[in-house]
Write an enzyme that holds these catalytic residues in place. Structure first.
Site, short mmCIF file in Angstrom:
data_model
loop_
_atom_site.label_atom_id
_atom_site.label_comp_id
_atom_site.label_asym_id
_atom_site.label_seq_id
_atom_site.Cartn_x
_atom_site.Cartn_y
_atom_site.Cartn_z
N TYR A 131 0.83 -1.21 0.00
CA TYR A 131 0.00 0.00 0.00
C TYR A 131 0.86 1.27 0.00
CZ TYR A 131 -4.40 -2.47 1.20
OH TYR A 131 -5.52 -3.27 1.21
N LYS A 181 5.30 -14.61 1.44
CA LYS A 181 5.26 -15.42 0.21
C LYS A 181 6.70 -15.48 -0.29
CE LYS A 181 3.33 -17.74 -3.10
NZ LYS A 181 2.91 -19.13 -2.88
N ASP A 214 -0.66 -18.43 1.02
CA ASP A 214 -1.65 -19.37 0.47
C ASP A 214 -1.96 -20.47 1.49
OD1 ASP A 214 0.98 -20.14 0.10
OD2 ASP A 214 0.73 -20.90 -1.94
N ASP A 238 -4.87 -7.53 4.84
CA ASP A 238 -6.20 -7.10 4.39
C ASP A 238 -7.03 -8.31 3.96
OD1 ASP A 238 -8.28 -5.34 3.47
OD2 ASP A 238 -7.61 -5.84 1.44
N ASP A 242 -10.54 -10.32 5.97
CA ASP A 242 -11.90 -10.60 5.46
C ASP A 242 -12.19 -12.10 5.60
OD1 ASP A 242 -12.52 -7.91 4.70
OD2 ASP A 242 -13.71 -8.67 3.01
#
Ligand code: NAD
Ligand code: IPM
Ligand code: MN
Length: 350
Positions: A131, A181, A214, A238, A242
């Site tokens: 971001y 990752k 993942d 983020d 969710d």
């Protein structure tokens, strides 16, 4: 008792009714609060050409904490304009680098998982990473068009979020999951892994496990009870939160604190969810995510665990009564936004 000055920005869509519900709870929580409302939103942008006044950040700096509903109304203002004009600059300007998002299933709430005994604290880096806003576009509109968005990870930024995560783990069950990752992203994410090892050396009492993003997504669904504190970069955090909201019964339950741990500027409290244009005006918004964010304000900004616990108890009692907005009702919903807010208030006052 001190009076705490709170800036409230209800924002757009369901941000408005859920903020009103949460502010009523805040007023009855036992804390002495002086609330100033700011009507900054996409309407402000349409009227003035900016989401907030030019001195908006300076205005907010004088408050003890900020309470925000939701920002965004994509049919009227592009998200890339509205979010970069209000929410994201506040997080960055006030060094609210620790985005704390608890995920647990409240008793009586039906989530989508078989396992219900989880209590996860997501700690999301909140000011840099993916971001950072660094990038640009060239040859716009031509066949040669190029778009670049650079993720920036600084030693200062990565170290401070990891330390914050380790401190949280120390106060909880002593486990920290570091999410990257690094098998694919060999610069930033390998750096993050190295920083995790360095900071971990100062916390020999904490059990550290590295996960790839993942695999973490699968783990949050398949074995959420194995997780305690989960630390992730801005974008990964983020997305994970969710998912965390989903396993705790939906976005209507997920609370969030944008914390400036050094207290050099106000922290900001808001639900994880957005303005939900699809349900606006129907009385269907679940106010609990925002009310629980108010509990986080009491806990993290005012350091009043006692009052935060009272609010959380009142939420539980409203749920125990069987009150369910449409998003969480198994069958027919049993209440509206205002009715659920009023029930929490009733239990808080009794
Ligand atoms: P959203 O979170 O607003 O909604 C996703 C889905 O969840 C919708 O179906 C919505 O009806 C439902 N939902 C969300 N909160 C709910 C609640 N409290 N009660 C019942 N149902 C609820 O995400 P979106 O649709 O992707 O985004 C809508 C707008 O909000 C966009 O402009 C987006 O950029 C913005 N947004 C803002 C924030 C924020 O201000 N912090 C967060 C996320 C999205
Ligand atoms: C959130 C939201 C924001 C984010 C958006 C609206 C910019 O999704 O708070 O989770 O990505 O941080
Ligand atoms: Mn989000």
């Amino acid at each position: 008792m001190n009076t705490h000055r709170i800036a409230a920005i209800p924002g757009d869509g369901i941000g408005v009714p859920v903020t009103e519900a949460a502010l009523a709870v805040a007023a009855a929580s036992g804390a002495r609060l002086e609330v100033t409302r700011f009507d900054w939103s996409c309407e402000t942008y349409l009227a003035t050409g900016a989401m907030m006044p030019a001195d908006g950040i300076d205005t907010l700096r004088g408050f003890d904490a900020i309470f925000l509903g939701a920002v965004g109304w994509p049919a009227k203002v592009p998200d890339s304009v509205s979010l970069h004009g209000l929410l994201l600059p506040i997080r960055k300007a006030f060094a609210q680098y620790a985005n704390v998002r608890p995920h647990r299933l409240l008793p009586g709430v039906e989530g989508p998982l078989r396992r219900t005994d989880f209590d996860i604290l997501c700690v999301r880096e909140n000011t840099e990473g993916e971001y950072s806003g660094a990038g640009g576009r060239v040859h716009v509109g031509t066949r040669d068009e190029v778009a670049v968005e650079t993720a920036i990870f600084t030693r200062h930024g990565v170290e401070r979020i990891l330390r914050f995560g380790f401190e949280q783990a120390r106060r909880r069950r002593g486990k920290l999951a570091s999410v990257t990752k690094s098998n694919a992203q060999k610069h930033t994410m390998v750096f993050w892994d190295e920083m995790t090892d360095r900071v971990a050396a100062d916390y020999p009492d904490i059990e550290v496990t590295r996960y790839h993003i993942d695999a973490m997504c699968a783990r949050m669904v398949m074995a959420p009870e194995s997780l305690d504190v989960v630390v992730a970069s801005n974008l990964f955090g983020d997305i994970l939160t969710d998912l965390g909201a989903a396993i705790q019964g939906g976005l209507g339950f997920a609370a969030s604190a944008n914390v400036n741990p050094e207290r050099s500027a106000p922290s900001m409290f808001e639900p994880v969810h957005g303005s939900a244009p699809d349900i606006v005006g129907k009385g269907a918004a679940n106010p609990l995510a925002t009310i629980l964010s108010c509990a986080l304000l009491l806990r993290y900004a005012l350091q009043r665990d006692d009052l935060a616990n009272r609010v959380e108890d009142a939420v539980q009692k409203a749920l125990d009564e069987g009150l369910r907005t449409p998003d969480i009702a198994a069958g027919e919903p049993s209440c509206t936004t205002d009715e659920l807010g009023a029930a929490v208030l009733k239990h808080l006052s009794s």
